[in-house]
Design a protein around this motif. Sequence first.
Motif, PDB file in Angstrom:
ATOM      1  N   GLN A  75     -20.596 -24.637 -54.467  1.00 38.41           N
ATOM      2  CA  GLN A  75     -20.708 -23.191 -54.681  1.00 38.41           C
ATOM      3  C   GLN A  75     -19.965 -22.399 -53.615  1.00 38.41           C
ATOM      4  O   GLN A  75     -20.031 -22.691 -52.422  1.00 38.41           O
TER       5      GLN A  75
ATOM      6  N   ARG B  53     -16.668 -22.089 -58.268  1.00 38.59           N
ATOM      7  CA  ARG B  53     -17.295 -23.404 -58.205  1.00 38.59           C
ATOM      8  C   ARG B  53     -16.188 -24.436 -58.044  1.00 38.59           C
ATOM      9  O   ARG B  53     -15.412 -24.682 -58.968  1.00 38.59           O
TER      10      ARG B  53
ATOM     11  N   GLN C 244     -18.316 -15.937 -58.550  1.00 39.79           N
ATOM     12  CA  GLN C 244     -18.719 -17.163 -57.880  1.00 39.79           C
ATOM     13  C   GLN C 244     -17.698 -18.246 -58.240  1.00 39.79           C
ATOM     14  O   GLN C 244     -17.525 -18.571 -59.421  1.00 39.79           O
TER      15      GLN C 244
END
Length: 261
Positions: A121, A161, A159
């Motif tokens: 993450q 990943r 976000q």
Amino acid sequence: MSTRLSLAFAISSSVLLALPTRSPAADAPTATDKPAVLQSLEREGVSGLQPFDTGSDLRGYAGFAGQQPLAVYLSRDGGAIVGSRIGADGKPLDVERVKALVEKPMGEAMWSRLVSSGWVQDGKIEAPRVVFMFSDPNCPYCNRFWEIARPWVAAGKVQLRHVVVGVIRADSVTKAAAILEAADASAALRQNEQQFAQGGIKPARSVSKSVAQKLEANQRLMAELGFRGTPGIVYRDAQGIARRASGMPPDDALAAILGPR
């Protein structure tokens, strides 16, 4: 598609790949009410099969194998033909129709596999936009994309990943292991990117069996999704369909990938 599929060329008014005709017993109705030959194709790795009108005696189904859309045509004798139909004018038929039918389910299958992969993450978990990225600790273009994405990530809009792989240099695997085996993998990844110009994170002395398996799985997934190098980026477009971008995206593609700034 699995190499177990045994296909032979059939040439008539179309250029097609034909599966051997199955016996009447094999084509008997099943509990799923789906022709046995389609069930056979699904066992061999074809997914997302859905019918479409061919405008002919053939029954058409659109599906995909990996990241490759394909058309399946059922003939009157119960056999299946897999490939491209060619019209009387010599032009392929059904290509755009098949692509339109399978792009969403194909994208969802790709997205689901990424969600289940071993990613790290980078950004707030509640960020409204998620972008997957195959990245190598030694990849300068990955580092460049990481830098460019900072305003979106810092603002809580995106976000990232990172599906970490080790493919570029001899120490890519041990650097990847240093990230994945860290107590805080997100912090270790951030350290590598922030110190990239100085050599990045210090390689791990050894690679555990579990991390080696995770890296192997990530690399295999990268290849299966059609990426030949890093970065390999997967994002959702304005319609929510999962899309791929290979390599460092140009400036005019950033809004599509990361959203409005």
